[in-house]
Design a protein around this motif. Structure first.
Motif, PDB file in Angstrom:
ATOM      1  N   GLY A 122      14.947   5.974 -19.908  1.00 42.18           N
ATOM      2  CA  GLY A 122      16.131   5.224 -20.622  1.00 42.18           C
ATOM      3  C   GLY A 122      16.834   6.332 -21.389  1.00 42.18           C
ATOM      4  N   SER A 123      16.031   7.500 -21.729  1.00 40.63           N
ATOM      5  CA  SER A 123      16.677   8.550 -22.541  1.00 40.63           C
ATOM      6  C   SER A 123      17.512   9.402 -21.343  1.00 40.63           C
ATOM      7  CB  SER A 123      15.945   9.446 -23.316  1.00 40.63           C
ATOM      8  OG  SER A 123      15.216   9.037 -24.293  1.00 40.63           O
ATOM      9  N   PHE A 124      16.975   9.520 -20.340  1.00 41.49           N
ATOM     10  CA  PHE A 124      17.778  10.446 -19.536  1.00 41.49           C
ATOM     11  C   PHE A 124      19.207   9.540 -18.950  1.00 41.49           C
ATOM     12  CE2 PHE A 124      18.982  11.018 -14.965  1.00 41.49           C
ATOM     13  CZ  PHE A 124      18.976  12.544 -14.810  1.00 41.49           C
ATOM     14  N   TYR A 125      19.076   8.458 -18.682  1.00 40.47           N
ATOM     15  CA  TYR A 125      20.089   7.478 -18.244  1.00 40.47           C
ATOM     16  C   TYR A 125      21.337   7.445 -19.332  1.00 40.47           C
ATOM     17  CZ  TYR A 125      16.798   5.572 -14.786  1.00 40.47           C
ATOM     18  OH  TYR A 125      15.886   5.145 -13.706  1.00 40.47           O
ATOM     19  N   VAL A 126      20.869   7.261 -20.699  1.00 41.51           N
ATOM     20  CA  VAL A 126      21.905   7.139 -21.502  1.00 41.51           C
ATOM     21  C   VAL A 126      22.518   8.621 -21.909  1.00 41.51           C
ATOM     22  CG1 VAL A 126      20.549   7.322 -23.729  1.00 41.51           C
ATOM     23  CG2 VAL A 126      22.610   5.793 -23.655  1.00 41.51           C
ATOM     24  N   VAL A 127      21.630   9.512 -21.813  1.00 41.06           N
ATOM     25  CA  VAL A 127      21.916  10.781 -22.156  1.00 41.06           C
ATOM     26  C   VAL A 127      23.475  11.239 -20.965  1.00 41.06           C
ATOM     27  CG1 VAL A 127      21.532  13.100 -22.085  1.00 41.06           C
ATOM     28  CG2 VAL A 127      20.276  11.707 -23.565  1.00 41.06           C
ATOM     29  N   GLN A 128      22.909  10.944 -19.693  1.00 45.83           N
ATOM     30  CA  GLN A 128      23.688  11.258 -18.834  1.00 45.83           C
ATOM     31  C   GLN A 128      24.935  10.589 -18.634  1.00 45.83           C
ATOM     32  OE1 GLN A 128      22.558  10.012 -14.437  1.00 45.83           O
ATOM     33  NE2 GLN A 128      22.892  12.064 -13.898  1.00 45.83           N
ATOM     34  N   ALA A 129      24.812   9.257 -18.778  1.00 44.99           N
ATOM     35  CA  ALA A 129      26.181   8.456 -19.077  1.00 44.99           C
ATOM     36  C   ALA A 129      27.090   8.844 -20.207  1.00 44.99           C
ATOM     37  CB  ALA A 129      25.812   6.925 -18.900  1.00 44.99           C
TER      38      ALA A 129
END
Length: 259
Positions: A122-129
């Protein structure tokens, strides 16, 4: 003092605990808009709407976005909603996380999978987005704060699934600082110590353990969510404009107290 005047701030896992405290602190320091993510069940819905009612004003607009942060579609939804409402995102606090305490040898793999999906994926997805949006905001850039944990540095008997995810968030912020610096985006990690939240409410209901944790802490008290919110706002602000790739341990002196 308005440390984040006119800033648009996105916070995941904002309905309670550290996320909620961060929303209150950003409002106090002059944020113009808040994008408040929450899981979406009846309880978190009620919590986030009460927070919205508490904070929203003529100078602070708030939108809420629900969804499982472990699903990459939720991060897309968060960014789309933020851009539709505000046109930009200046700050991201990647806070959403779970910690279902469990014995390592008998831990169902489903618990490992869910903890990793929410905390690290979840952290990866939101940081990337959000970083992809911030990239378009040159020269403005942005600030990303990942909520890691003291558990990124030390072990826990019932946290063999949790500590790797928090170490991963710390590492993610370090690498993102390198990858995103050229776009004017700063990335830092905050590592809370023992903070009394719903996440560890059951664990700390053991009075013997609670007193032990208090004794281990140099300041002789458990942390509260607002103890973390202040350092988060600092890292988001121009007071920290040359701070990136850093890890800020906010633990009341727990880590250094060996004796």
């Amino acid at each position: 003092m308005s440390l984040v005047a006119n800033q648009i701030v996105c916070i995941t896992g904002s309905s309670r605990g550290i996320g909620r405290a961060c929303a209150i602190e950003f409002a106090k320091h002059g944020a113009h808009g808040l994008i408040l993510h929450y899981y979406g069940d009846a309880e978190t819905e009620a919590d986030v709407q009460s927070l919205r009612g508490q904070l929203e004003s003529s100078t602070l607009r708030i939108i809420t976005v629900s969804g499982d942060i472990g699903d990459p579609a939720t991060s897309t939804k968060i960014v789309d909603a933020g851009i539709s409402a505000f046109g930009r995102i200046d700050v991201l606090v990647a806070n959403a996380g779970i910690c279902p305490f469990a014995e390592f040898l008998t831990m169902p793999h489903a618990i490992w999978e869910k903890t990793r999906q929410v905390n690290l994926d979840g952290s990866f997805y939101v940081v990337q987005a959000v970083a992809n949006q911030m990239k378009t905001q040159i020269p403005q850039g942005g600030s990303i704060i990942g909520i890691s944990s003291i558990s990124a540095l030390v072990g826990g008997e019932l946290q063999c699934h949790y500590t790797p995810t928090k170490a991963g968030i710390l590492s993610l912020m370090q690498s993102c600082a390198v990858a995103l610096g050229k776009y004017g985006i700063r990335a830092n990690a905050v590592l809370p110590g023992t903070i009394a939240t719903d996440l560890n409410k059951e664990d700390l209901s053991d009075l013997t353990k609670r007193e032990y944790m208090i004794k281990r802490t140099a300041l002789k008290r458990l942390g509260a969510p607002d103890d973390i919110a202040g350092p988060v706002v600092f890292l988001a602000s121009d007071l920290a404009k040359y701070v990136t790739g850093a890890s800020l341990l906010v633990d009341g002196g727990l880590f250094v107290n060996l004796q």
